[in-house]
Design a protein around this motif. Structure first.
Motif, PDB file in Angstrom:
ATOM      1  N   GLU A 180      38.637  39.777  46.798  1.00  0.00           N
ATOM      2  CA  GLU A 180      38.883  40.673  45.669  1.00  0.00           C
ATOM      3  C   GLU A 180      37.594  41.365  45.221  1.00  0.00           C
ATOM      4  O   GLU A 180      37.592  42.559  44.917  1.00  0.00           O
ATOM      5  N   LEU A 199      38.537  49.637  37.262  1.00  0.00           N
ATOM      6  CA  LEU A 199      39.466  48.572  36.899  1.00  0.00           C
ATOM      7  C   LEU A 199      40.814  49.114  36.435  1.00  0.00           C
ATOM      8  O   LEU A 199      41.818  48.396  36.489  1.00  0.00           O
ATOM      9  N   THR A 248      42.800  43.959  41.924  1.00  0.00           N
ATOM     10  CA  THR A 248      43.415  42.831  41.227  1.00  0.00           C
ATOM     11  C   THR A 248      42.578  41.575  41.433  1.00  0.00           C
ATOM     12  O   THR A 248      41.790  41.487  42.374  1.00  0.00           O
ATOM     13  N   SER A 249      42.769  40.606  40.565  1.00  0.00           N
ATOM     14  CA  SER A 249      42.088  39.315  40.693  1.00  0.00           C
ATOM     15  C   SER A 249      42.822  38.459  41.723  1.00  0.00           C
ATOM     16  O   SER A 249      43.845  38.871  42.286  1.00  0.00           O
ATOM     17  N   TRP A 255      42.428  43.187  36.778  1.00  0.00           N
ATOM     18  CA  TRP A 255      41.228  42.554  36.235  1.00  0.00           C
ATOM     19  C   TRP A 255      41.061  42.900  34.758  1.00  0.00           C
ATOM     20  O   TRP A 255      41.351  44.013  34.339  1.00  0.00           O
ATOM     21  N   PHE A 260      36.264  40.180  35.433  1.00  0.00           N
ATOM     22  CA  PHE A 260      35.563  40.725  36.592  1.00  0.00           C
ATOM     23  C   PHE A 260      34.067  40.465  36.476  1.00  0.00           C
ATOM     24  O   PHE A 260      33.422  40.101  37.459  1.00  0.00           O
ATOM     25  N   SER A 263      33.249  36.921  37.465  1.00  0.00           N
ATOM     26  CA  SER A 263      33.427  36.701  38.903  1.00  0.00           C
ATOM     27  C   SER A 263      32.347  37.406  39.718  1.00  0.00           C
ATOM     28  O   SER A 263      31.844  36.875  40.716  1.00  0.00           O
TER      29      SER A 263
END
Length: 337
Positions: A180, A199, A248-249, A255, A260, A263
């Motif tokens: 991702e 996003l 997407t996550s 997200w 985001f 991550s």
């Protein structure tokens, strides 16, 4: 004073010194371990924790930790925890009312910040944490009417328009990051869109020949129109359609900015890149070089990325290189013949 068993004491080593805290994130203890001063300061800390003086800034820090601190990502909590300790040591005993007098408290804040003046980014980071705690004092606590950190200029300034991710940088983070995050890096490096726009980028923004999206920075008054060149089509083809948004996550959901950010920071740490001065939005510079090599004019790149032409020229001169630029000019001349 009631004797309290010394439980939960935290030991911290920094720059060759050892510091003791009543608990992790608690106030620093005075004296040597086992001394009457040490035990007394521990007992004071425990008593203060039970019945905090609501008129002291120490109460604001404690309330922030109780309500807001746990909402931060683990990596942010680890870093902010150190700064909250420093803030507590320096400002904890001041009366909260003193922070409602900007003309008096700002010089004190500046002097505290200037302890790290030789490393401006560190100094500004500390100011950022203090500002967030003071914002908590304004709302929801309602203890002061305004944030005295507002109006204090940051020491660090940098025009990031000349900073880009090289192909080697992209390859390094993609070795260890999730698929991702890899999709997000590829899409940013091929579109030049800011993270906030990426996003919310949806499949409906992808037309037959271009990605068309109003930009958040312009308050949606301007459009980014990014041609669907071959490499960008390949990137989009590799991203599965899990949601209306393109990115997407791992949970197959759009997200959030915080999600985001956490991550992506973890991905940099895992790739051993946390020490590099590379932000996600610096991938916009990477896209600018791709557009130039693909034959875009400086003006076309500036319009696509909503930058000044001068910023684009700096990037091209620094990163594309004279050889690549000359080869491109030769190609253009020969195509005209």
């Amino acid at each position: 004073m009631v004797r309290v068993d010394l439980k939960g004491i935290a030991k911290v080593k920094a720059k060759g010194h050892t510091y003791w805290y009543a608990w992790r994130g608690g106030p620093r203890l005075r004296g040597e371990p086992g001394s009457p001063e040490f035990i007394g300061s521990y007992n004071e800390a425990v008593e203060q924790r039970r019945t905090p003086d609501r008129a002291r800034f120490r109460f604001v820090v404690a309330d922030y930790k109780k309500r807001e601190f746990k909402k931060l990502s683990p990596s942010t909590r680890e870093e902010w925890g150190k700064w909250l300790d420093r803030i507590l040591d320096h400002f904890g005993d001041l009366r909260i009312a003193q922070f409602d007098r900007p003309e008096k408290i700002r010089p004190l804040i500046r002097r505290w910040r200037d302890k790290w003046a030789k490393t401006p980014r560190t100094a500004d980071y500390g100011l950022q944490v203090l500002s967030r705690v003071l914002a908590h004092a304004v709302d929801p606590l309602g203890k002061i009417s305004g944030n005295p950190c507002e109006g204090i200029k940051h020491l660090y300034s940098n025009d990031r328009s000349e900073i880009i991710w090289t192909d080697a940088d992209v390859a390094q983070i993609k070795k260890t990051c999730s698929i991702e995050i890899s999709h997000a890096v590829d899409l940013a490096g091929h579109t030049g869109l800011r993270l906030s726009d990426l996003l919310r980028l949806s499949w409906s923004h992808v037309d037959d020949d271009a990605i068309v999206l109003t930009t958040g920075k312009s308050r949606h008054r301007r459009e980014a129109i990014i041609p669907l060149y071959g490499a960008l089509r390949d990137v989009l083809a590799c991203i599965p359609k899990r949601s209306t948004t393109i990115l997407t996550s791992s949970k197959r959901r759009p997200w959030t900015a915080d999600g985001f950010g956490s991550s992506f920071n973890k991905a940099k740490i895992d790739a051993k890149m946390s020490g590099l001065d590379l932000h996600f939005n610096d991938l916009r510079g990477t896209a600018a070089t791709k557009f130039y090599i693909a034959g875009f004019t400086m003006r076309e790149i500036a319009e696509t990325l909503a930058w000044e032409e001068e910023s684009v020229e700096k990037i091209i001169r620094r990163y594309v290189g004279r050889s690549a630029a000359m080869k491109d000019r030769i190609r253009k001349l020969e195509s005209r013949k």
